[in-house]
Design a protein around this motif. Structure first.
Motif, PDB file in Angstrom:
ATOM      1  N   GLY A 138      42.271  38.710  41.450  1.00 24.98           N
ATOM      2  CA  GLY A 138      42.332  38.960  39.964  1.00 24.98           C
ATOM      3  C   GLY A 138      42.863  40.529  39.590  1.00 24.98           C
ATOM      4  O   GLY A 138      43.428  40.640  38.649  1.00 24.98           O
ATOM      5  N   GLN A 139      42.007  41.181  40.284  1.00 28.45           N
ATOM      6  CA  GLN A 139      42.344  42.707  40.236  1.00 28.45           C
ATOM      7  C   GLN A 139      43.568  43.249  40.449  1.00 28.45           C
ATOM      8  O   GLN A 139      44.626  43.874  39.685  1.00 28.45           O
ATOM      9  CB  GLN A 139      41.516  43.469  40.936  1.00 28.45           C
ATOM     10  N   GLY A 140      44.474  42.464  41.574  1.00 33.43           N
ATOM     11  CA  GLY A 140      45.730  42.717  41.707  1.00 33.43           C
ATOM     12  C   GLY A 140      46.712  42.014  40.527  1.00 33.43           C
ATOM     13  O   GLY A 140      47.605  42.815  40.214  1.00 33.43           O
ATOM     14  N   GLU A 141      46.471  40.930  40.135  1.00 29.88           N
ATOM     15  CA  GLU A 141      47.141  40.256  39.109  1.00 29.88           C
ATOM     16  C   GLU A 141      46.935  41.085  37.802  1.00 29.88           C
ATOM     17  O   GLU A 141      47.987  41.270  37.036  1.00 29.88           O
ATOM     18  CB  GLU A 141      46.551  38.847  38.865  1.00 29.88           C
ATOM     19  N   GLN A 142      45.826  41.614  37.612  1.00 33.84           N
ATOM     20  CA  GLN A 142      45.675  42.518  36.359  1.00 33.84           C
ATOM     21  C   GLN A 142      46.479  43.840  36.450  1.00 33.84           C
ATOM     22  O   GLN A 142      46.837  44.015  35.506  1.00 33.84           O
ATOM     23  CB  GLN A 142      44.040  42.760  36.257  1.00 33.84           C
TER      24      GLN A 142
END
Length: 293
Positions: free
Chosen positions: A229-233
């Motif tokens: 999720g942090q990467g996608e964000q």
């Protein structure tokens, strides 16, 4: 000449008499002097001694420790078990006169008596003992009691018993087989119990390992989702920043990516109208533009 013969005969007789009158007692010996079969005196000190020749006789006894090995015999213990006992006895002659009066002039006479005395003492003492006591450290106490009883009875023969030991203590063959079978059964029972405990412990270890594995996988999956999720964000943020800097180039680059994914393998087919927005960059290329434009 006759006088010389007489003197020679007298000298020879004197030597013969002297040889029969003097005798030596060795350090390992003790002597009983008898006269016509009757005991006269006892000599226990080593050295040169004198006796009456032809009248008195010398009976020699050993003053060292002597051994007697009794035959193996079967005794019944206090727990009603049978045991084959093979023993040996050490003794010394302390009173030659009493020994001569009760046993005789040879040591062979005492062996039968010792056999009877030791056998009786063994049976009396072992009749109140358990098998484990005979086969354990208690044997020292048991042998001390047997030695005491044997020594008390042996004193009346002029000997002192210094030691009595059980050299071998075996069960009869039929008892041995029964005990071996019982020991085998007991060992098999212990083996089954140990195998059951091992299987239980193995199952417990496997269950704990599976539980730890599930927890680790769940924690890893949760951490992976957080990082994803942090990467996608972060990717969305980067794309947004890029789009804001040059929207036309970003739109062109995304369209080229789509072309590569669609037409890269050369086998894709699409049914679209030429006026579709998907082909807008093809329309902008001069040599690919429709005629008249």
């Amino acid at each position: 000449m006759n006088k010389l013969l007489v003197l020679g005969a007298v000298a020879l007789a004197a030597v013969f008499v002297a040889a029969g009158a003097f005798f030596t007692v060795h350090q390992t010996q003790q002597v009983l002097i008898t006269q016509f079969g009757q005991p006269i005196r006892v000599i226990q000190q080593p050295g040169l001694n004198v006796k009456l020749p032809f009248i008195q006789s010398v009976i020699v006894f050993d003053r060292r420790l002597l051994d007697f090995e009794g035959p193996g015999e079967e005794v019944i213990l206090g727990d009603q078990r049978r045991l084959i006992v093979d023993s040996f006895t050490r003794y010394r002659i302390t009173d030659p006169l009493l020994f001569f009066q009760t046993v005789g002039a040879t040591e062979a006479g005492i062996r039968g008596r010792l056999n009877s005395i030791v056998s009786s003492a063994l049976r009396r003492v072992l009749a109140s003992e358990q098998l484990l006591s005979v086969l354990s450290a208690d044997r020292t106490r048991i042998m001390a009691e047997i030695r005491r009883q044997v020594n008390e009875e042996a004193r009346r023969f002029g000997i002192e018993v210094t030691d009595v030991r059980i050299r071998r203590a075996d069960l009869p063959d039929e008892n041995t087989q029964a005990i071996l079978a019982r020991m085998q059964t007991e060992r098999e029972r212990e083996a089954r119990q140990l195998r059951a405990e091992g299987a239980e412990q193995a199952q417990r270890i496997r269950a704990q390992a599976e539980r730890d594995r599930t927890v680790l996988l769940a924690e890893a999956e949760g951490q992976a989702n957080i990082l994803r999720g942090q990467g996608e964000q972060e990717a969305i943020r980067i794309f947004a920043e890029a789009f804001q800097r040059d929207p036309e180039f970003f739109q062109f680059w995304r369209t080229m990516q789509a072309y590569r994914e669609v037409f890269g393998n050369g086998e894709s087919r699409m049914v679209l109208t030429p006026e579709s927005d998907f082909f807008r960059f093809f329309r902008d290329i001069p040599h690919l533009a429709p005629a008249g434009r």
